[in-house]
Design a protein around this motif. Structure first.
Motif, PDB file in Angstrom:
ATOM      1  N   HIS A  53       0.821  -1.213   0.000  1.00  0.00           N
ATOM      2  CA  HIS A  53       0.000   0.000   0.000  1.00  0.00           C
ATOM      3  C   HIS A  53       0.858   1.267   0.000  1.00  0.00           C
ATOM      4  O   HIS A  53       0.347   2.354  -0.215  1.00  0.00           O
ATOM      5  N   MET A  54       2.152   1.120   0.264  1.00  0.00           N
ATOM      6  CA  MET A  54       3.066   2.268   0.151  1.00  0.00           C
ATOM      7  C   MET A  54       3.769   2.280  -1.203  1.00  0.00           C
ATOM      8  O   MET A  54       3.861   3.322  -1.852  1.00  0.00           O
ATOM      9  N   MET A  58       3.125   4.900  -4.697  1.00  0.00           N
ATOM     10  CA  MET A  58       4.302   5.702  -5.091  1.00  0.00           C
ATOM     11  C   MET A  58       4.597   5.501  -6.574  1.00  0.00           C
ATOM     12  O   MET A  58       4.826   6.467  -7.310  1.00  0.00           O
ATOM     13  N   SER A 118      -3.716  -4.938  -2.703  1.00  0.00           N
ATOM     14  CA  SER A 118      -3.124  -3.606  -2.815  1.00  0.00           C
ATOM     15  C   SER A 118      -3.125  -3.038  -4.228  1.00  0.00           C
ATOM     16  O   SER A 118      -2.723  -1.890  -4.420  1.00  0.00           O
ATOM     17  N   SER A 121      -4.463   0.450  -5.014  1.00  0.00           N
ATOM     18  CA  SER A 121      -3.706   1.624  -4.579  1.00  0.00           C
ATOM     19  C   SER A 121      -2.803   2.165  -5.687  1.00  0.00           C
ATOM     20  O   SER A 121      -2.485   3.350  -5.699  1.00  0.00           O
ATOM     21  N   ALA A 139       1.768   8.013   0.513  1.00  0.00           N
ATOM     22  CA  ALA A 139       2.193   6.616   0.576  1.00  0.00           C
ATOM     23  C   ALA A 139       2.239   6.116   2.012  1.00  0.00           C
ATOM     24  O   ALA A 139       1.784   4.996   2.293  1.00  0.00           O
ATOM     25  N   LEU A 140       2.763   6.915   2.941  1.00  0.00           N
ATOM     26  CA  LEU A 140       2.808   6.503   4.347  1.00  0.00           C
ATOM     27  C   LEU A 140       1.399   6.355   4.922  1.00  0.00           C
ATOM     28  O   LEU A 140       1.131   5.408   5.667  1.00  0.00           O
ATOM     29  N   SER A 141       0.507   7.273   4.572  1.00  0.00           N
ATOM     30  CA  SER A 141      -0.878   7.187   5.044  1.00  0.00           C
ATOM     31  C   SER A 141      -1.556   5.946   4.501  1.00  0.00           C
ATOM     32  O   SER A 141      -2.224   5.208   5.242  1.00  0.00           O
ATOM     33  N   GLY A 143      -0.158   3.193   3.475  1.00  0.00           N
ATOM     34  CA  GLY A 143       0.458   2.007   4.070  1.00  0.00           C
ATOM     35  C   GLY A 143      -0.005   1.767   5.495  1.00  0.00           C
ATOM     36  O   GLY A 143      -0.364   0.641   5.864  1.00  0.00           O
TER      37      GLY A 143
END
Length: 185
Positions: A53-54, A58, A118, A121, A139-141, A143
Motif C-alpha cells: 500500500h506504500m 508511489m 493492494s 492503490s 504513501a505513508l498514510s 500504508g
C-alpha cells in the motif's frame, strides 16, 4: 528542498482515500480470516499489505505525474475519471461476489494475497500523481491505514462468520467514486 505543509482539508482527504483503500483490505481480510489464519500470518500478511500500500501508490503517483505533464489541462478530468471508474469497479465486485479462495499461510500465498489486495492503490496513486505533490505523506498514510485495516479485517474474520466482506469493498468503492466525481466537477 522546499517543504509545503499540508492543510487539514488535504490531510482529511488523504486519510479518507486511505480508508477507502483500506476497506478493501479489511473486507478481503474478513473473508480470509473466516477461513482460519494464525496470528503470525495475520501480522505478516498485514505487514506485506502495508508495504504494498506504500510502494504501489508511489509507483502510480510517479507515473501519474508524468501523465499529468503529458495531459496538461485535462489532468483533473483524467484523475477524476480514473478514481470514479475504480470506485465503480469496486462496487461491481462487491455485488458480483466471489473473492479469494486461497488461504495465505505460505510466503507465496501471503505475497500474492497482499499484492492483489493492494493493486487498487496503484490506480489511486496514478490519479493522485496528476494533481498532488506530497507523495511521501500519501504513501505513508495509505500504508499505515491499509496495514491496520487488514489486521482488523483478518482479526474480525477470525471471530465472526457470514457474508460481511462485500460491504466493505462496496463502501470503499462508493468513497472513491465520490472523490472521482469531485475531481471532475
Amino acid at each position: 528542498m522546499q517543504m509545503a505543509s499540508v492543510h487539514s482539508g488535504q490531510l482529511a482527504t488523504i486519510l479518507m482515500m486511505a480508508f477507502a483503500l483500506g476497506l478493501d483490505a479489511f473486507s478481503l481480510g474478513i473473508g480470509m480470516g473466516m477461513r482460519g489464519i494464525r496470528w503470525r500470518h495475520v501480522l505478516m500478511t498485514s505487514l506485506l499489505i502495508a508495504v504494498f500500500h506504500m510502494i504501489l501508490p508511489m509507483l502510480g503517483m510517479m507515473a501519474g505525474r508524468y501523465m499529468g505533464l503529458l495531459l496538461g489541462q485535462v489532468t483533473g478530468l483524467a484523475a477524476g475519471g480514473l478514481l470514479a471508474l475504480l470506485g465503480m469497479h469496486m462496487i461491481y465486485n462487491a455485488f458480483r461476489g466471489g473473492g479469494q479462495v486461497m488461504k495465505p499461510t505460505a510466503w507465496f500465498g501471503m505475497l500474492l494475497f497482499s499484492l492483489s489486495v493492494s493493486m487498487d492503490s496503484f490506480s489511486v496513486g496514478l490519479s493522485l500523481g496528476m494533481v498532488v505533490n506530497d507523495m511521501v505523506l500519501i504513501a505513508l498514510s495509505f500504508g499505515a491505514v491499509g496495514g491496520l485495516m487488514s489486521v482488523l479485517g483478518l482479526t474480525v474474520g477470525r471471530q465472526v462468520s457470514g457474508r460481511l466482506s462485500e460491504y466493505g469493498e462496496m463502501l470503499g468503492g462508493i468513497i472513491l467514486f465520490v472523490f472521482g466525481l469531485m475531481f471532475i466537477f
